[in-house]
Motif scaffolding. Sequence first.
Motif, PDB file in Angstrom:
ATOM      1  N   HIS A  78       0.772  -1.145  -0.003  1.00 53.38           N
ATOM      2  CA  HIS A  78       0.140  -0.044  -0.014  1.00 53.38           C
ATOM      3  C   HIS A  78       0.839   1.109  -0.013  1.00 53.38           C
ATOM      4  O   HIS A  78       1.739   1.344   0.896  1.00 53.38           O
ATOM      5  N   THR A  84      -9.480   7.120  14.955  1.00 52.74           N
ATOM      6  CA  THR A  84      -8.623   5.967  14.914  1.00 52.74           C
ATOM      7  C   THR A  84      -7.196   6.560  15.436  1.00 52.74           C
ATOM      8  O   THR A  84      -6.714   7.242  14.787  1.00 52.74           O
ATOM      9  N   ASN A  87     -11.262   3.453  17.590  1.00 51.77           N
ATOM     10  CA  ASN A  87     -10.614   2.331  16.935  1.00 51.77           C
ATOM     11  C   ASN A  87      -9.082   2.531  17.527  1.00 51.77           C
ATOM     12  O   ASN A  87      -8.439   3.647  17.293  1.00 51.77           O
ATOM     13  N   TYR A 135      -5.393  -3.755  10.136  1.00 57.24           N
ATOM     14  CA  TYR A 135      -6.063  -2.528   9.985  1.00 57.24           C
ATOM     15  C   TYR A 135      -5.746  -1.907   8.563  1.00 57.24           C
ATOM     16  O   TYR A 135      -6.429  -1.147   7.919  1.00 57.24           O
ATOM     17  N   ILE A 169      -8.144  -3.208   6.237  1.00 56.16           N
ATOM     18  CA  ILE A 169      -9.390  -2.456   6.228  1.00 56.16           C
ATOM     19  C   ILE A 169      -9.276  -1.143   5.861  1.00 56.16           C
ATOM     20  O   ILE A 169     -10.215  -0.607   5.355  1.00 56.16           O
ATOM     21  N   ASN A 170      -8.173  -0.449   6.069  1.00 58.54           N
ATOM     22  CA  ASN A 170      -8.021   0.995   5.478  1.00 58.54           C
ATOM     23  C   ASN A 170      -6.747   1.123   4.690  1.00 58.54           C
ATOM     24  O   ASN A 170      -5.744   1.785   5.410  1.00 58.54           O
ATOM     25  N   LYS A 227      -6.055   3.149   2.552  1.00 56.94           N
ATOM     26  CA  LYS A 227      -5.530   4.245   2.090  1.00 56.94           C
ATOM     27  C   LYS A 227      -5.049   5.228   3.383  1.00 56.94           C
ATOM     28  O   LYS A 227      -4.472   6.235   3.121  1.00 56.94           O
ATOM     29  N   GLY A 228      -5.333   4.629   4.564  1.00 52.61           N
ATOM     30  CA  GLY A 228      -4.699   5.407   5.870  1.00 52.61           C
ATOM     31  C   GLY A 228      -5.596   6.620   6.077  1.00 52.61           C
ATOM     32  O   GLY A 228      -5.014   7.415   6.784  1.00 52.61           O
ATOM     33  N   LYS A 229      -6.784   6.718   5.480  1.00 50.72           N
ATOM     34  CA  LYS A 229      -7.428   7.988   5.815  1.00 50.72           C
ATOM     35  C   LYS A 229      -7.934   7.949   7.375  1.00 50.72           C
ATOM     36  O   LYS A 229      -8.347   7.043   7.944  1.00 50.72           O
ATOM     37  N   VAL A 273      -6.424   8.653  10.263  1.00 51.21           N
ATOM     38  CA  VAL A 273      -5.969   7.903  11.533  1.00 51.21           C
ATOM     39  C   VAL A 273      -5.111   9.033  12.182  1.00 51.21           C
ATOM     40  O   VAL A 273      -4.606  10.075  11.618  1.00 51.21           O
TER      41      VAL A 273
END
Length: 99
Positions: free
Chosen positions: A4, A39, A58, A85, A88-89, A91-93, A95
């Motif tokens: 990613h 998060t 989260n 994680y 799940i995410n 793109k890391g938006k 956090v």
Amino acid sequence: KQEHNAPIWNIIKDNLKKTKTHAPINLSKINRLSIDGETIITLGKVLSSGSIINKNINIVAYDFSYKALEKIEKSGSKAFNIEEYIKINPKGKGVKILG
């Protein structure tokens, strides 16, 4: 393993490579520095001192103590390991990193 390219995951990956050990973080600090719905990512192990109070967050970490996991679940928040994680995410938006 899928790569990613989201900047947040590159930062996490670089920090994990720099040192084998990262300072642990207590639930009290996570509670103090977070707001409902956030998060939170931490590189160190999450320890059980303190509580998550009136927040649904989260918490993403490399490791958790057993008691910390119990307290997180009891509070209505969720715990994730970092690799889980990322799936799940990717793109890391949205956090926030705590160190």
